[in-house]
Design an enzyme around this catalytic site. Structure first.
Site, PDB file in Angstrom:
ATOM      1  CB  CYS A  52      -0.883  -0.001   1.241  1.00 13.20           C
ATOM      2  SG  CYS A  52      -1.862   1.505   1.447  1.00 13.20           S
ATOM      3  CB  CYS A  70      -8.479  -2.896 -17.992  1.00 14.60           C
ATOM      4  SG  CYS A  70      -7.570  -2.963 -16.449  1.00 14.60           S
ATOM      5  CB  CYS A 101      -5.289  -0.367   2.319  1.00 13.90           C
ATOM      6  SG  CYS A 101      -4.071  -0.940   3.529  1.00 13.90           S
ATOM      7  CG  HIS A 107      -9.976   4.318  -3.826  1.00 16.74           C
ATOM      8  ND1 HIS A 107     -11.163   3.617  -3.974  1.00 16.74           N
ATOM      9  CD2 HIS A 107      -9.509   4.528  -5.072  1.00 16.74           C
ATOM     10  CE1 HIS A 107     -11.379   3.422  -5.277  1.00 16.74           C
ATOM     11  NE2 HIS A 107     -10.392   3.968  -5.957  1.00 16.74           N
ATOM     12  CG  HIS A 110     -13.713   0.096  -8.334  1.00 12.88           C
ATOM     13  ND1 HIS A 110     -13.011   1.242  -8.633  1.00 12.88           N
ATOM     14  CD2 HIS A 110     -14.794   0.486  -7.600  1.00 12.88           C
ATOM     15  CE1 HIS A 110     -13.652   2.290  -8.115  1.00 12.88           C
ATOM     16  NE2 HIS A 110     -14.734   1.865  -7.489  1.00 12.88           N
ATOM     17  CG  ASP A 114     -13.570  -8.393 -16.179  1.00 14.57           C
ATOM     18  OD1 ASP A 114     -12.823  -8.360 -15.175  1.00 14.57           O
ATOM     19  OD2 ASP A 114     -13.815  -7.393 -16.880  1.00 14.57           O
ATOM     20  NE  ARG A 123     -10.952  -6.527 -15.109  1.00 16.32           N
ATOM     21  CZ  ARG A 123     -11.353  -5.259 -15.248  1.00 16.32           C
ATOM     22  NH1 ARG A 123     -10.509  -4.274 -15.080  1.00 16.32           N
ATOM     23  NH2 ARG A 123     -12.618  -4.995 -15.546  1.00 16.32           N
ATOM     24  CB  CYS A 125      -9.386  -2.885 -11.827  1.00 18.33           C
ATOM     25  SG  CYS A 125      -8.960  -1.613 -13.015  1.00 18.33           S
TER      26      CYS A 125
HETATM   27 FE    FE Z   1      -2.807   1.037   3.551  1.00 18.70          FE
END
Ligand code: FE
Length: 136
Positions: A52, A70, A101, A107, A110, A114, A123, A125
């Site tokens: 993170c 993607c 996290c 954040h 997502h 797929d 997945r 992303c």
């Molecule tokens: Fe974190």
């Protein structure tokens, strides 16, 4: 790399602003999204552990990274099930599941259904700017 435990974790957004770059802050704390195909880890294939970028927690192993096409780094699994949390996200007129996290609440991106079927079909992303790769 930032390394925060529960004890010394920034508690306010002002404190987060001091330890993150403006780009990191916008995505990690503001739930922003980097533009597709611009992140430094999109095409990264080096072995290592993705931490993170806010708190340093180990989030993803490069062994679970794949090229989804993607425009963002994609993983089929987190480093361990308890490293991330999931939240319903209906922002921007879409119904998605947000990934954060588990250690610091920042954040990450997502999760979609797929992903590669042979690895469970998920997945993750994830924004490059939310990650910090520790190469092996
Ligand atoms: Fe974190």
């Amino acid at each position: 790399m930032n390394k925060f435990t529960k004890e010394n974790m920034p508690k306010t957004e002002e404190e987060w602003k001091k330890v993150l770059t403006p780009e990191q802050y916008e995505v990690l704390r503001g739930k922003g999204t980097e533009r597709a195909f611009t992140g430094i880890y999109d095409k990264e294939t080096s072995p290592g552990i993705y931490h993170c970028a806010a708190c340093g927690a180990e989030l993803f192993d490069s062994k679970a990274k794949y090229d989804s096409g993607c425009g963002w780094p994609a993983f089929f699994a987190a480093a361990a099930g308890d490293r991330v949390k999931f939240h319903d996200d209906t922002s921007h007129g879409m119904s998605r599941i947000e990934v954060t996290c588990a250690n610091c609440g920042s954040h990450l991106g997502h999760i979609f259904d797929d992903g590669p079927a042979e690895h469970g079909g998920k997945r993750f992303c994830i924004n490059s700017v939310s990650l910090d790769l520790e190469k092996k």
